[in-house]
Motif scaffolding. Structure first.
Motif, PDB file in Angstrom:
ATOM      1  N   GLY A  24      -6.507  -0.885  -1.131  1.00 24.45           N
ATOM      2  CA  GLY A  24      -5.613  -1.607  -0.250  1.00 24.45           C
ATOM      3  C   GLY A  24      -4.990  -0.738   0.823  1.00 24.45           C
ATOM      4  O   GLY A  24      -4.348  -1.236   1.727  1.00 24.45           O
ATOM      5  N   LYS A  25      -5.152   0.556   0.726  1.00 24.52           N
ATOM      6  CA  LYS A  25      -4.675   1.467   1.761  1.00 24.52           C
ATOM      7  C   LYS A  25      -5.739   1.546   2.839  1.00 24.52           C
ATOM      8  O   LYS A  25      -6.915   1.354   2.584  1.00 24.52           O
ATOM      9  N   GLU A  26      -5.333   1.872   4.055  1.00 31.94           N
ATOM     10  CA  GLU A  26      -6.284   1.861   5.162  1.00 31.94           C
ATOM     11  C   GLU A  26      -7.343   2.935   5.049  1.00 31.94           C
ATOM     12  O   GLU A  26      -8.519   2.676   5.175  1.00 31.94           O
ATOM     13  N   GLY A  27      -6.923   4.164   4.857  1.00 30.49           N
ATOM     14  CA  GLY A  27      -7.846   5.287   4.940  1.00 30.49           C
ATOM     15  C   GLY A  27      -8.570   5.585   3.653  1.00 30.49           C
ATOM     16  O   GLY A  27      -8.308   4.996   2.610  1.00 30.49           O
ATOM     17  N   SER A  28      -9.467   6.534   3.783  1.00 33.28           N
ATOM     18  CA  SER A  28     -10.250   6.925   2.618  1.00 33.28           C
ATOM     19  C   SER A  28      -9.774   8.259   2.053  1.00 33.28           C
ATOM     20  O   SER A  28     -10.306   8.718   1.052  1.00 33.28           O
ATOM     21  N   LEU A  29      -8.781   8.873   2.677  1.00 26.20           N
ATOM     22  CA  LEU A  29      -8.268  10.144   2.177  1.00 26.20           C
ATOM     23  C   LEU A  29      -7.333   9.919   1.000  1.00 26.20           C
ATOM     24  O   LEU A  29      -6.695   8.883   0.885  1.00 26.20           O
ATOM     25  N   ARG A  30      -7.244  10.911   0.168  1.00 28.10           N
ATOM     26  CA  ARG A  30      -6.247  10.921  -0.895  1.00 28.10           C
ATOM     27  C   ARG A  30      -5.087  11.775  -0.397  1.00 28.10           C
ATOM     28  O   ARG A  30      -5.281  12.642   0.451  1.00 28.10           O
TER      29      ARG A  30
END
Length: 92
Positions: A24-30
Motif C-alpha cells: 500500500g506504500k508508493e515506493g518499492s524501497l524499504r
C-alpha cells in the motif's frame, strides 16, 4: 528433517509478513534502504547536508527516491508532489 521444513516455513511466513508491512506504500524501497538511495541522489550537490536531510525525510514518507542526481521526479509521484508551505518542492 521436520526441523528443517519448519524452519523453511517460518522463513516464508516472515517474508510474507515483512512484505505486507510495506504493502500500500508508493515506493518499492524499504526504510533501511533510504540512506543509500539518498546518498546517491545527493552525491552531486554542493548542499549535501540539506539534500540528505530532505531526501531521507521524503524517502521515509514515500519509500521512493528518483534515479540519478537530478530530475526524474516523475518516477515517484509522492516524492514529486510533496510541497513546502510556500508551494515549492519539498524533496530534492
Amino acid at each position: 528433517m521436520t526441523k528443517f521444513v519448519c524452519a523453511i516455513l517460518l522463513m516464508l511466513v516472515m517474508a510474507f509478513a515483512i512484505n505486507d508491512t510495506y504493502a500500500g506504500k508508493e515506493g518499492s524501497l524499504r526504510p533501511e534502504e533510504c540512506a543509500a538511495a539518498c546518498d546517491q541522489r545527493c552525491s552531486a550537490t554542493q548542499y549535501k547536508k540539506a539534500c540528505l536531510t530532505y531526501c531521507n525525510l521524503c524517502c521515509a514518507k514515500c519509500l521512493c527516491v528518483p534515479s540519478g542526481t537530478y530530475g526524474h521526479k516523475e518516477e515517484c509521484a509522492c516524492y514529486n508532489n510533496w510541497k513546502t508551505k510556500e508551494g515549492g518542492p519539498k524533496c530534492p
